[in-house]
Design a protein around this motif. Structure first.
Motif, PDB file in Angstrom:
ATOM      1  N   ASN A  84      55.461  90.727  16.833  1.00 21.54           N
ATOM      2  CA  ASN A  84      55.136  89.859  17.964  1.00 21.54           C
ATOM      3  C   ASN A  84      53.962  90.368  18.798  1.00 21.54           C
ATOM      4  OD1 ASN A  84      57.188  88.139  17.234  1.00 21.54           O
ATOM      5  ND2 ASN A  84      58.718  89.185  18.505  1.00 21.54           N
ATOM      6  N   LEU A  85      53.804  91.701  18.846  1.00 24.45           N
ATOM      7  CA  LEU A  85      52.651  92.219  19.599  1.00 24.45           C
ATOM      8  C   LEU A  85      51.333  91.760  18.981  1.00 24.45           C
ATOM      9  CD1 LEU A  85      53.505  95.841  20.812  1.00 24.45           C
ATOM     10  CD2 LEU A  85      52.756  93.920  22.197  1.00 24.45           C
ATOM     11  N   PRO A  86      51.118  91.912  17.659  1.00 21.65           N
ATOM     12  CA  PRO A  86      49.866  91.399  17.090  1.00 21.65           C
ATOM     13  C   PRO A  86      49.681  89.904  17.325  1.00 21.65           C
ATOM     14  CG  PRO A  86      50.919  92.882  15.542  1.00 21.65           C
ATOM     15  CD  PRO A  86      51.901  92.652  16.643  1.00 21.65           C
ATOM     16  N   LEU A  87      50.782  89.161  17.237  1.00 23.67           N
ATOM     17  CA  LEU A  87      50.702  87.727  17.490  1.00 23.67           C
ATOM     18  C   LEU A  87      50.261  87.469  18.941  1.00 23.67           C
ATOM     19  CD1 LEU A  87      51.188  84.816  16.581  1.00 23.67           C
ATOM     20  CD2 LEU A  87      53.574  85.077  17.325  1.00 23.67           C
ATOM     21  N   ALA A  88      50.848  88.232  19.868  1.00 26.99           N
ATOM     22  CA  ALA A  88      50.470  88.078  21.282  1.00 26.99           C
ATOM     23  C   ALA A  88      49.001  88.449  21.499  1.00 26.99           C
ATOM     24  CB  ALA A  88      51.368  88.955  22.155  1.00 26.99           C
ATOM     25  N   TYR A  89      48.535  89.492  20.795  1.00 25.40           N
ATOM     26  CA  TYR A  89      47.132  89.875  20.913  1.00 25.40           C
ATOM     27  C   TYR A  89      46.220  88.729  20.468  1.00 25.40           C
ATOM     28  CZ  TYR A  89      48.702  94.721  21.444  1.00 25.40           C
ATOM     29  OH  TYR A  89      49.291  95.884  21.874  1.00 25.40           O
ATOM     30  N   GLY A  90      46.558  88.092  19.338  1.00 20.86           N
ATOM     31  CA  GLY A  90      45.719  87.017  18.825  1.00 20.86           C
ATOM     32  C   GLY A  90      45.689  85.813  19.744  1.00 20.86           C
ATOM     33  N   VAL A  91      46.866  85.383  20.188  1.00 18.94           N
ATOM     34  CA  VAL A  91      46.931  84.221  21.077  1.00 18.94           C
ATOM     35  C   VAL A  91      46.238  84.524  22.400  1.00 18.94           C
ATOM     36  CG1 VAL A  91      48.489  82.682  22.332  1.00 18.94           C
ATOM     37  CG2 VAL A  91      49.044  83.375  19.995  1.00 18.94           C
ATOM     38  N   ALA A  92      46.485  85.718  22.939  1.00 24.28           N
ATOM     39  CA  ALA A  92      45.849  86.097  24.204  1.00 24.28           C
ATOM     40  C   ALA A  92      44.332  86.143  24.063  1.00 24.28           C
ATOM     41  CB  ALA A  92      46.380  87.450  24.671  1.00 24.28           C
ATOM     42  N   ALA A  93      43.843  86.604  22.903  1.00 26.20           N
ATOM     43  CA  ALA A  93      42.393  86.663  22.688  1.00 26.20           C
ATOM     44  C   ALA A  93      41.782  85.275  22.757  1.00 26.20           C
ATOM     45  CB  ALA A  93      42.086  87.318  21.350  1.00 26.20           C
ATOM     46  N   LEU A  94      42.414  84.313  22.117  1.00 27.50           N
ATOM     47  CA  LEU A  94      41.896  82.939  22.158  1.00 27.50           C
ATOM     48  C   LEU A  94      41.899  82.389  23.582  1.00 27.50           C
ATOM     49  CD1 LEU A  94      43.634  81.477  18.958  1.00 27.50           C
ATOM     50  CD2 LEU A  94      41.237  82.138  19.213  1.00 27.50           C
ATOM     51  N   ALA A  95      42.996  82.629  24.296  1.00 25.14           N
ATOM     52  CA  ALA A  95      43.082  82.144  25.670  1.00 25.14           C
ATOM     53  C   ALA A  95      42.038  82.822  26.561  1.00 25.14           C
ATOM     54  CB  ALA A  95      44.487  82.385  26.222  1.00 25.14           C
ATOM     55  N   MET A  96      41.819  84.123  26.354  1.00 28.10           N
ATOM     56  CA  MET A  96      40.837  84.851  27.156  1.00 28.10           C
ATOM     57  C   MET A  96      39.422  84.359  26.887  1.00 28.10           C
ATOM     58  SD  MET A  96      42.394  88.703  26.842  1.00 28.10           S
ATOM     59  CE  MET A  96      41.125  89.533  27.776  1.00 28.10           C
ATOM     60  N   MET A  97      39.100  84.098  25.633  1.00 28.24           N
ATOM     61  CA  MET A  97      37.763  83.591  25.317  1.00 28.24           C
ATOM     62  C   MET A  97      37.544  82.229  25.955  1.00 28.24           C
ATOM     63  SD  MET A  97      36.897  84.865  21.431  1.00 28.24           S
ATOM     64  CE  MET A  97      38.459  84.471  20.679  1.00 28.24           C
ATOM     65  N   ALA A  98      38.571  81.383  25.939  1.00 25.40           N
ATOM     66  CA  ALA A  98      38.452  80.080  26.593  1.00 25.40           C
ATOM     67  C   ALA A  98      38.271  80.251  28.095  1.00 25.40           C
ATOM     68  CB  ALA A  98      39.687  79.237  26.289  1.00 25.40           C
ATOM     69  N   ALA A  99      39.081  81.135  28.695  1.00 28.59           N
ATOM     70  CA  ALA A  99      38.967  81.376  30.140  1.00 28.59           C
ATOM     71  C   ALA A  99      37.604  81.953  30.487  1.00 28.59           C
ATOM     72  CB  ALA A  99      40.081  82.310  30.601  1.00 28.59           C
ATOM     73  N   GLY A 100      37.101  82.854  29.621  1.00 29.42           N
ATOM     74  CA  GLY A 100      35.783  83.442  29.857  1.00 29.42           C
ATOM     75  C   GLY A 100      34.680  82.405  29.842  1.00 29.42           C
TER      76      GLY A 100
ATOM     77  N   ILE B  73      53.844  84.773  28.190  1.00 36.52           N
ATOM     78  CA  ILE B  73      53.740  85.660  29.355  1.00 36.52           C
ATOM     79  C   ILE B  73      52.653  86.715  29.135  1.00 36.52           C
ATOM     80  CG2 ILE B  73      54.960  87.392  30.718  1.00 36.52           C
ATOM     81  CD1 ILE B  73      57.513  85.755  30.174  1.00 36.52           C
ATOM     82  N   MET B  74      52.621  87.307  27.926  1.00 33.59           N
ATOM     83  CA  MET B  74      51.591  88.296  27.620  1.00 33.59           C
ATOM     84  C   MET B  74      50.206  87.653  27.681  1.00 33.59           C
ATOM     85  SD  MET B  74      50.530  91.300  26.936  1.00 33.59           S
ATOM     86  CE  MET B  74      51.945  92.306  26.460  1.00 33.59           C
ATOM     87  N   THR B  75      50.103  86.434  27.179  1.00 32.83           N
ATOM     88  CA  THR B  75      48.821  85.723  27.244  1.00 32.83           C
ATOM     89  C   THR B  75      48.417  85.477  28.698  1.00 32.83           C
ATOM     90  OG1 THR B  75      49.293  84.636  25.127  1.00 32.83           O
ATOM     91  CG2 THR B  75      47.612  83.629  26.536  1.00 32.83           C
ATOM     92  N   GLY B  76      49.391  85.070  29.511  1.00 30.99           N
ATOM     93  CA  GLY B  76      49.100  84.873  30.930  1.00 30.99           C
ATOM     94  C   GLY B  76      48.618  86.145  31.596  1.00 30.99           C
ATOM     95  N   TYR B  77      49.257  87.266  31.234  1.00 27.92           N
ATOM     96  CA  TYR B  77      48.828  88.554  31.791  1.00 27.92           C
ATOM     97  C   TYR B  77      47.377  88.845  31.417  1.00 27.92           C
ATOM     98  CZ  TYR B  77      47.697  93.449  31.224  1.00 27.92           C
ATOM     99  OH  TYR B  77      47.035  94.646  31.207  1.00 27.92           O
ATOM    100  N   ARG B  78      47.042  88.651  30.150  1.00 28.02           N
ATOM    101  CA  ARG B  78      45.697  88.962  29.688  1.00 28.02           C
ATOM    102  C   ARG B  78      44.656  88.072  30.374  1.00 28.02           C
ATOM    103  NH1 ARG B  78      45.176  93.856  26.964  1.00 28.02           N
ATOM    104  NH2 ARG B  78      47.030  94.190  25.695  1.00 28.02           N
ATOM    105  N   VAL B  79      44.981  86.804  30.548  1.00 28.96           N
ATOM    106  CA  VAL B  79      44.054  85.892  31.213  1.00 28.96           C
ATOM    107  C   VAL B  79      43.866  86.305  32.670  1.00 28.96           C
ATOM    108  CG1 VAL B  79      43.713  83.508  31.987  1.00 28.96           C
ATOM    109  CG2 VAL B  79      44.498  83.966  29.653  1.00 28.96           C
TER     110      VAL B  79
END
Length: 892
Positions: free
Chosen positions: A54-70, A116-122
């Motif tokens: 789940n951690l790698p999955l969270a990293y991938g999803v968070a990366a996509l969300a962060m790039m969009a937010a960026g 939640i992890m994605t929200g944290y990263r964003v």
């Protein structure tokens, strides 16, 4: 010194920066509290749900969300401006906190944990972009080096606090209290941001620069801009983000496998995180600035990838480790990476953006943090998933790709330093370049000319009437004239003639002329050295001359130390000002010497920019010097340029020159060195302040015969005091110098007239020369002609050819245009100043209203002074421009 002042001094914070640093530290502290509490909440849930997958999955999803937010952040940053975007970011973060609170309260699935992890990263990304975006436009590159580690340390105690709070979490409902606290922290950060905006201009101001000579290839400029620095920094950030994510993942997973029990896992992770953040805090506050100051940018920048590559290589020995050794290895690797990244790499990495133009700087920061860092995290997530999809890859696969990526980052960052220097050079370079090539006539030495003709040409230089033709002819002869000019250069006693001869040699690009000028620079007379260095600017550096110039640099540093001690020791403000001018001359000589030891264009651009009005340009120039010249020389030059008390500067020089002899008493040193080192104004002030002992008479005779009226008058004043204080010694001196009584009598008789020192004071109180140092004004004294007008006497008439400026000392002069009175000038005023620059008919009539005593400055004499002292011309142009502006405003 107060405790606060000592603390600021320890951290490298200057008094005027204290409040700003405090606001940014508090801002980052509040952001850190909010972010770490969200991070704790996300990890509590994720570590309960198969973190290996789940951690790698969270990293991938968070990366996509962060790039969009960026990308969204970049869009609004460009269209709304930094100040408004920063406020909106924090408002968006507060709203996002409410969404996460709902997820924590009702969601316990893997999807909720990933969300939640994605929200944290964003949130982490947005707060990071906001904080560093504001920092990037408030601080310049030099402040960034000193202060980025300090202001960014604000989140370290917050994160340590969050790690401790994680130990207290036993149930999901308790996470809501953490999120509520995070909500309050973000609101507080918003208030601090508003306070910062009230005290600073938070906007990216663009200034025109020359086009880059080495830019990114056109197809890549859409993604990286035109700067190669941004290209390599973004790619290195991608690699480091991927490795950082990989090491974080391996640490968490091995902790989970080692302890199994959730409470033990959280306790262990929280303890390591708390230790990491506290160590990073101490290192950031106390160590980073000092290491960066001593080691420079490149070693600090390369430390993280180099040490991590070495640490990853150690994994190959894990089969030989005892039980628990592997866990200890992962713990140390994670801790080392986090401390290096947060305490050294991140602050220095952000400093590298500072030479870029402000809009490009913000764009580059958003690009690196909002696109390439998330892309690196997403790449890591994909690579970490591969062993689960392809079990044959084994555990060594992760260390293989992490080592390869970090080695690539090491190579990229090694190149980044050179590109950083290029951006600094670009930041201070001229927008338009000039062709400095000498004309062909200046290098033609083929013409045969007799020694007699050369001697006559050199002899004609002092005469104003024959000087232009003689100068033109000597330049035309070029190399053929060098022997005669060089011979005259080494024998002339006249400073003005020496400058003319040196200038002539500077226009002849030959080895002989260079050697003559280098020899002149090595003479003890500093006026000779200044003339030689000014002429040598036309020559490229010659490696064979480097030892001579290095020796001269050391001489100048020793002199600077002595001058600083003298300035710190005296309470006489005019003498302190005079010594400040001598230090300014010394700075210019240092730059002149550095031109022949380092790339001359970089040194010339830095010298010009150090005196620039724009703070950012000054900072970029200092950063160039810091990364270009020898470290002790840079530290000395920086100390001279900084606004610090003279006593503090003297202590720094004592540390830089530990083997130097103890400094001499200031007045004794000035009088002992005399006209060899000092200008006549400094020497005259020292002579007037000096209390000579009975045995000090032997220092006076040379000054009694000085060519400078200022020095002669001050020496006579010192002689009269010495004679009164030591009558027996005076009587003995009269035996060997029978002219002394006559000198003292003539000095007493001249006391009723306006002395040379009084004339300097008169010039200082004249608006035209008020901003000109007294050391420079002393060169005008010899050309001041005393004139007297009776009441109603005409000074000049309308239509007369004007070639003089008048300074009123006593009385009043009125200006008339026919019967109309235009102005009245009183003591301290001046009129007729345009005649100094342009000999045109007078536009009005000047009449003395009362008996007038004035001083006249004639154009021909003044041109000679301006040739010797360019500061005089600059000051006149400034005053005339101010008058023209005022007249334009009156017309409007």
């Amino acid at each position: 010194m107060t405790l606060r002042a000592r603390w600021q001094q320890l951290l490298g914070i200057r008094p005027e920066e204290g409040r700003t640093v405090g606001l940014f530290f508090l801002h980052n502290f509040l952001l850190g509290i909010g972010t770490i509490l969200v991070y704790v909440a996300a990890n509590v849930i994720l570590l309960e749900n198969q973190p290996e997958r789940n951690l790698p999955l969270a990293y991938g999803v968070a990366a996509l969300a962060m790039m969009a937010a960026g990308q969204i952040y970049a869009h609004f940053e460009h269209h709304l401006g930094l100040q408004r975007v920063a406020v909106r970011v924090l408002l968006a973060v507060v709203a996002l906190m409410a969404v996460l609170a709902v997820l924590v309260a009702v969601g316990h699935s893997v999807a909720a944990a990933v969300a939640i992890m994605t929200g944290y990263r964003v949130i982490y990304l947005l707060t990071n972009l906001e904080f560093w975006g504001v920092s990037a436009v408030v601080f310049d590159v030099r402040q960034g080096r000193r202060l980025f580690s300090v202001i960014s340390s604000g989140d370290m105690p917050a994160k340590a606090l969050g790690a401790v709070l994680a130990l207290l979490i036993h149930h999901h409902t308790e996470l809501l209290w953490l999120l509520l606290l995070a909500f309050g922290a973000y609101v507080g950060a918003l208030l601090v941001l508003r306070a910062t905006g009230r005290e600073h201009v938070v906007e990216a101001r663009s200034r025109a620069r020359a086009a880059r000579t080495e830019a990114v290839a056109a197809p890549l400029q859409r993604w990286f801009g035109s700067s190669r620095l941004v290209l390599t920094m973004c790619l290195s950030m991608l690699a480091i983000a991927a490795v950082t994510t990989g090491i974080e993942y391996t640490f968490f997973v091995h902790v989970k496998h080692r302890f199994h029990d959730q409470s033990v896992v959280m306790r262990y992770v929280s303890t390591v995180l708390a230790i990491t953040y506290l160590v990073a805090l101490v290192v950031k506050l106390v160590v980073t600035g000092k290491v960066l100051d001593r080691a420079g940018v490149r070693p600090v920048l390369l430390a993280l990838p180099a040490l991590v590559v070495a640490g990853l290589a150690l994994y190959g020995l894990h089969d030989t480790w005892a039980d628990g050794g592997l866990m200890l290895y992962f713990c140390i690797l994670f801790l080392t990476l986090e401390v290096l990244r947060r305490a050294f790499f991140d602050p220095v990495f952000l400093v590298l953006f500072q030479p870029l133009p402000a809009p490009e700087r913000l764009q580059a920061h958003t690009l690196a943090k909002g696109l390439y860092e998330p892309l690196g995290m997403g790449l890591a997530g994909l690579l970490l998933l591969l062993p689960h999809l392809v079990p044959a890859l084994g555990t060594g696969f992760a260390f293989g790709w992490m080592g390869a990526l970090m080695a690539g980052a090491l190579l990229l960052l090694y190149r980044t330093y050179g590109q950083y220097m290029g951006e600094l050079q670009h930041a201070v370079s001229r927008r338009f370049t000039l062709d400095d090539a000498l004309p062909a006539s200046a290098v033609d030495g083929s013409e045969v000319v007799s020694r007699e003709e050369l001697a006559n040409l050199v002899a004609a230089l002092p005469d104003k009437a024959t000087r232009p033709a003689a100068t033109a002819r000597l330049r035309q002869l070029g190399a053929a004239a060098v022997p005669a000019v060089a011979q005259a250069l080494l024998t002339t006693p006249d400073d003005a003639q020496l400058r003319r001869l040196a200038q002539l040699l500077g226009h002849v690009p030959s080895t002989a002329s260079r050697n003559a000028l280098v020899t002149l620079a090595q003479r003890p007379f500093l006026t000779s050295r200044e003339a030689a260095l000014r002429a040598l600017r036309n020559f490229p550096p010659e490696p064979t001359n480097a030892p001579a110039f290095q020796a001269l640099v050391q001489q100048e540093l020793l002199l600077a130390r002595q001058l600083l001690h003298a300035k710190a020791a005296t309470e006489h403000q005019p003498l302190r000002d005079a010594l400040a001018y001598e230090l300014h001359r010394l700075e210019q000589r240092l730059f002149g010497l550095l031109l022949h030891l380092y790339p001359p264009q970089a040194i010339a651009d830095a010298q010009r920019s150090v005196a620039h009005a724009a703070r950012e340009r000054q900072a970029n120039a200092l950063e160039i010097l810091d990364n270009l010249i020898a470290r002790p020389v840079y530290q000395a030059l920086q100390t001279l340029l900084e606004l610090r008390p003279a006593a503090e500067k003297a202590r720094i020089f004592d540390r830089l020159l530990p083997t130097a002899a103890a400094p001499l008493p200031g007045l004794h040193f000035i009088i002992k060195q005399g006209e060899i080192v000092f200008s006549d104004w400094t020497l005259s002030l020292a002579l007037r302040e000096w209390q000579p002992a009975a045995a000090d008479f032997m220092l006076l005779p040379s000054y009694l015969e000085s060519a400078s009226l200022l020095v002669r008058e001050s020496a006579l004043d010192a002689l009269s005091r010495w004679a009164a204080a030591h009558p027996a010694a005076y009587q003995q001196a009269c035996i060997h110098h029978p002219q002394l009584p006559e000198l003292l009598m003539s000095h007493a008789a001249a006391a009723a007239h306006l002395s040379a020192a009084d004339r300097v004071a008169l010039l200082q109180h004249t608006a035209l020369f008020a901003q000109t140092p007294a050391n420079v004004l002393s060169s005008i004294v010899p050309i001041m002609k005393e004139v007297v007008f009776a009441a109603e006497e005409q000074v000049f008439a309308k239509g007369d050819l004007g070639a003089s400026l008048f300074i009123v000392h006593q009385g009043e002069v009125s200006i008339f245009n026919g019967p109309q009175q235009l102005a009245t000038f009183r003591p301290g005023d001046f009129f007729g100043e345009l005649a100094l620059l342009d000999a045109e008919p007078r536009s009005a009539t000047a009449v003395a209203q009362t008996p007038v005593l004035a001083f006249r400055l004639d154009q021909d004499d003044f041109y000679d002074v301006m040739e010797e002292r360019p500061e005089v011309l600059r000051n006149i142009m400034q005053v005339l421009c101010q008058r023209l502006r005022r007249q334009n405003e009156m017309v409007k």
